[in-house]
Design an enzyme around this catalytic site. Sequence first.
Site, PDB file in Angstrom:
ATOM      1  N   HIS A 264       0.892  -1.311  -0.032  1.00 45.63           N
ATOM      2  CA  HIS A 264      -0.046  -0.065  -0.010  1.00 45.63           C
ATOM      3  C   HIS A 264       0.775   1.095  -0.230  1.00 45.63           C
ATOM      4  O   HIS A 264       1.721   1.360  -1.016  1.00 45.63           O
ATOM      5  CB  HIS A 264      -0.899  -0.123   1.131  1.00 45.63           C
ATOM      6  CG  HIS A 264      -2.153   1.073   1.355  1.00 45.63           C
ATOM      7  ND1 HIS A 264      -2.553   1.651   0.358  1.00 45.63           N
ATOM      8  CD2 HIS A 264      -3.020   1.252   2.354  1.00 45.63           C
ATOM      9  CE1 HIS A 264      -3.601   2.424   0.519  1.00 45.63           C
ATOM     10  NE2 HIS A 264      -3.908   2.077   1.798  1.00 45.63           N
ATOM     11  N   HIS A 305      -1.613  -2.184  -9.878  1.00 42.66           N
ATOM     12  CA  HIS A 305      -2.536  -1.664  -8.718  1.00 42.66           C
ATOM     13  C   HIS A 305      -3.865  -2.570  -8.949  1.00 42.66           C
ATOM     14  O   HIS A 305      -4.223  -3.193 -10.198  1.00 42.66           O
ATOM     15  CB  HIS A 305      -3.070  -0.263  -9.473  1.00 42.66           C
ATOM     16  CG  HIS A 305      -3.750   0.497  -8.367  1.00 42.66           C
ATOM     17  ND1 HIS A 305      -5.046   0.606  -7.946  1.00 42.66           N
ATOM     18  CD2 HIS A 305      -3.187   1.400  -7.334  1.00 42.66           C
ATOM     19  CE1 HIS A 305      -5.455   1.106  -7.064  1.00 42.66           C
ATOM     20  NE2 HIS A 305      -4.165   1.859  -6.522  1.00 42.66           N
ATOM     21  N   ASP A 363       3.086   5.884  -6.893  1.00 40.38           N
ATOM     22  CA  ASP A 363       4.094   5.629  -5.721  1.00 40.38           C
ATOM     23  C   ASP A 363       5.594   5.720  -6.647  1.00 40.38           C
ATOM     24  O   ASP A 363       6.536   5.788  -5.839  1.00 40.38           O
ATOM     25  CB  ASP A 363       3.825   4.467  -5.120  1.00 40.38           C
ATOM     26  CG  ASP A 363       2.967   4.952  -4.037  1.00 40.38           C
ATOM     27  OD1 ASP A 363       2.650   6.020  -3.583  1.00 40.38           O
ATOM     28  OD2 ASP A 363       2.269   3.700  -3.621  1.00 40.38           O
TER      29      ASP A 363
HETATM   30  N1  CMC Z   1       5.596  -6.623 -10.521  1.00 38.62           N
HETATM   31  C1  CMC Z   1       5.602  -7.940 -10.954  1.00 38.62           C
HETATM   32  N2  CMC Z   1       4.384  -8.734 -11.345  1.00 38.62           N
HETATM   33  C2  CMC Z   1       3.344  -8.014 -10.490  1.00 38.62           C
HETATM   34  C3  CMC Z   1       3.166  -6.703 -10.036  1.00 38.62           C
HETATM   35  C4  CMC Z   1       4.737  -6.045 -10.062  1.00 38.62           C
HETATM   36  N3  CMC Z   1       4.703  -5.097  -9.400  1.00 38.62           N
HETATM   37  N4  CMC Z   1       2.221  -6.468  -9.608  1.00 38.62           N
HETATM   38  C5  CMC Z   1       1.428  -7.457  -9.927  1.00 38.62           C
HETATM   39  N5  CMC Z   1       2.110  -8.451 -10.496  1.00 38.62           N
HETATM   40  C6  CMC Z   1       1.611  -9.947 -11.099  1.00 38.62           C
HETATM   41  C7  CMC Z   1       1.224 -10.687 -10.096  1.00 38.62           C
HETATM   42  O1  CMC Z   1       2.623 -11.569  -9.770  1.00 38.62           O
HETATM   43  C8  CMC Z   1       0.023 -11.705 -10.820  1.00 38.62           C
HETATM   44  O2  CMC Z   1       0.702 -12.287 -11.772  1.00 38.62           O
HETATM   45  P1  CMC Z   1      -0.109 -13.839 -11.881  1.00 38.62           P
HETATM   46  O3  CMC Z   1      -1.567 -13.398 -12.352  1.00 38.62           O
HETATM   47  O4  CMC Z   1       0.622 -14.614 -12.890  1.00 38.62           O
HETATM   48  O5  CMC Z   1      -0.205 -14.351 -10.592  1.00 38.62           O
HETATM   49  C9  CMC Z   1      -0.565 -10.546 -11.425  1.00 38.62           C
HETATM   50  O6  CMC Z   1       0.282  -9.426 -11.794  1.00 38.62           O
HETATM   51  C10 CMC Z   1      -1.876  -9.954 -10.939  1.00 38.62           C
HETATM   52  O7  CMC Z   1      -1.375  -9.315  -9.417  1.00 38.62           O
HETATM   53  P2  CMC Z   1      -2.049  -9.561  -8.096  1.00 38.62           P
HETATM   54  O8  CMC Z   1      -1.135  -9.409  -6.944  1.00 38.62           O
HETATM   55  O9  CMC Z   1      -3.010 -10.476  -8.144  1.00 38.62           O
HETATM   56  O10 CMC Z   1      -2.923  -7.878  -8.045  1.00 38.62           O
HETATM   57  P3  CMC Z   1      -3.486  -7.570  -6.919  1.00 38.62           P
HETATM   58  O11 CMC Z   1      -4.623  -6.621  -7.200  1.00 38.62           O
HETATM   59  O12 CMC Z   1      -3.744  -8.437  -5.856  1.00 38.62           O
HETATM   60  O13 CMC Z   1      -2.195  -6.586  -6.332  1.00 38.62           O
HETATM   61  C11 CMC Z   1      -0.673  -4.760  -5.800  1.00 38.62           C
HETATM   62  C12 CMC Z   1      -2.078  -5.179  -6.495  1.00 38.62           C
HETATM   63  C13 CMC Z   1      -0.589  -3.220  -6.093  1.00 38.62           C
HETATM   64  C14 CMC Z   1      -0.509  -5.295  -4.537  1.00 38.62           C
HETATM   65  C15 CMC Z   1       0.427  -5.348  -6.721  1.00 38.62           C
HETATM   66  O14 CMC Z   1       0.399  -5.043  -8.049  1.00 38.62           O
HETATM   67  C16 CMC Z   1       1.863  -4.916  -6.250  1.00 38.62           C
HETATM   68  O15 CMC Z   1       2.259  -5.689  -5.431  1.00 38.62           O
HETATM   69  N6  CMC Z   1       2.645  -3.954  -6.723  1.00 38.62           N
HETATM   70  C17 CMC Z   1       3.712  -3.425  -6.182  1.00 38.62           C
HETATM   71  C18 CMC Z   1       3.479  -2.740  -4.930  1.00 38.62           C
HETATM   72  C19 CMC Z   1       3.034  -1.332  -5.335  1.00 38.62           C
HETATM   73  O16 CMC Z   1       3.514  -0.705  -6.225  1.00 38.62           O
HETATM   74  N7  CMC Z   1       2.054  -0.988  -4.617  1.00 38.62           N
HETATM   75  C20 CMC Z   1       1.244   0.501  -4.665  1.00 38.62           C
HETATM   76  C21 CMC Z   1       0.060   0.451  -5.013  1.00 38.62           C
HETATM   77  S1  CMC Z   1      -0.350   1.950  -5.479  1.00 38.62           S
HETATM   78  C22 CMC Z   1      -0.583   3.102  -3.907  1.00 38.62           C
HETATM   79  C23 CMC Z   1      -1.742   2.652  -3.086  1.00 38.62           C
HETATM   80  O17 CMC Z   1      -2.783   2.900  -3.525  1.00 38.62           O
HETATM   81  O18 CMC Z   1      -1.500   2.426  -2.046  1.00 38.62           O
END
Ligand code: CMC
Length: 427
Positions: A264, A305, A363
């Site tokens: 987050h 995201h 971010d």
């Molecule tokens: N790098 C590489 N792969 C990724 C990333 C990333 N940053 N983000 C998602 N993926 C892949 C993930 O491995 C998954 O692949 P698969 O379908 O093959 O398993 C797919 O994309 C979907 O990801 P998810 O984890 O199911 O998606 P989510 O909606 O649960 O998570 C997230 C969203 C923001 C937690 C995630 O994208 C992440 O961990 N990003 C990095 C952390 C980050 O930048 N967070 C800030 C968010 S914006 C500020 C805020 O609002 O807080």
Amino acid sequence: MTQKEAQLKIGNQTVNLPIYSGTYGNDVIGISDLGKAGVFTYDPGFMATAACESKITYIDGDKGVLLYRGYPIEQLAEESDFLEVCYLLLNGELPNAVQKQTFSKQINNHTMLHEQISLFYRGFRRDAHPMAVMVGVVGALSAFYHDSLDINNPSHREIAAFRLIAKMPTIAAMCYKYHIGQPFMYPQNRLSYAENFLYMLFGVPSEEYQPNPVIARALDRIFILHADHEQNASTSTVRLAGSTGANPFACISAGIAALWGPAHGGANEACLNMLKEIGDVSQIKKYVDRAKDPKDPFRLMGFGHRVYKNYDPRAKVMRETCHEVLEAVGAKNEPLFKIAMELERIALEDDYFIEKKLYPNVDYYSGITLSAIGIPTNMFTVIFALARTVGWISHWNEMHANNSRIGRPRQLYTGPAERDFVPVKKR
Ligand code: CMC
């Protein structure tokens, strides 16, 4: 809300469920009465669950749209300022000139902290993470402002909102000053909200400090872009804590704790640490390959995201601001920023990121911008918390104005069936 109906078949039973439509977004199916039919819904991570009704912020993740009270974020970032956005989020409408001036005065009235609060800081180790200090100090405000703790009184809720918005920059700057061992700086109400924060952060009693207008404007934009984001993890935490009747300072402290995580608000700090770890443009490919490897838990921080499956509209604005700041402080050619720009280019052209719709989020650029301004990495999430406070308090206020019920999720129990206790000698 217009009302339609859905039918759910459970064995031989048919349950009629109301469907509600909002101004925009998916319709939602009202399932509160499902318990009477002997079932609950199961949705870990809230993938398809609307936890509340809200009139504050709307996100269209597919189109990359973010509206505060109906106004597009790009217009607010370009034409408004943070305090005006605070008024908008709290009250639902933009202020006229008189309202704007009055609001500004009301906030300025509350920028100082009770002198006793400064003693709290001394209880922390100097090397404590500023977020740890902030969670503690904001929670401690509940012990100081007893005259605004009646959550059922709208004027108490309003004064709590003013206090929180006004005091967050002071608290945040004090977290930094304590960490580096410099004297706390009292707020200067002649300065704008962002200028005052820069003053309390970088000013020292022995020198004149004049905030750079490009940097003050960039910071104000960062505040606007982070001010609200509908029902994210920290806002939902504030609502859940608030639903029990807990006081606003304690609720915001809970929100700060939830924001801290790297998935987050902690992502801006994690992103900068990642760029430092990459260390050189030649290493980028290795890290991109790691991010794509399903067996490697590494992710590109600042990418992806839950809601945006298109370019994060905040990131678009933040990217421009980032370039302006890099230019203004002459940091465009510094290795860290070169890595950031090259990583962004490579990831945006990579099939893995394109197919999974992983774009840089706010971010990614806010971390780089804050770093160029000279703000240390461990203060990034503190600044996010400062800006998000108005969003949290607006949601908390909206929830109380609507007499909401205590939040109490259900569960799918998969633990042991009932069994008899076995005395220790027989185990
Ligand atoms: N790098 C590489 N792969 C990724 C990333 C990333 N940053 N983000 C998602 N993926 C892949 C993930 O491995 C998954 O692949 P698969 O379908 O093959 O398993 C797919 O994309 C979907 O990801 P998810 O984890 O199911 O998606 P989510 O909606 O649960 O998570 C997230 C969203 C923001 C937690 C995630 O994208 C992440 O961990 N990003 C990095 C952390 C980050 O930048 N967070 C800030 C968010 S914006 C500020 C805020 O609002 O807080």
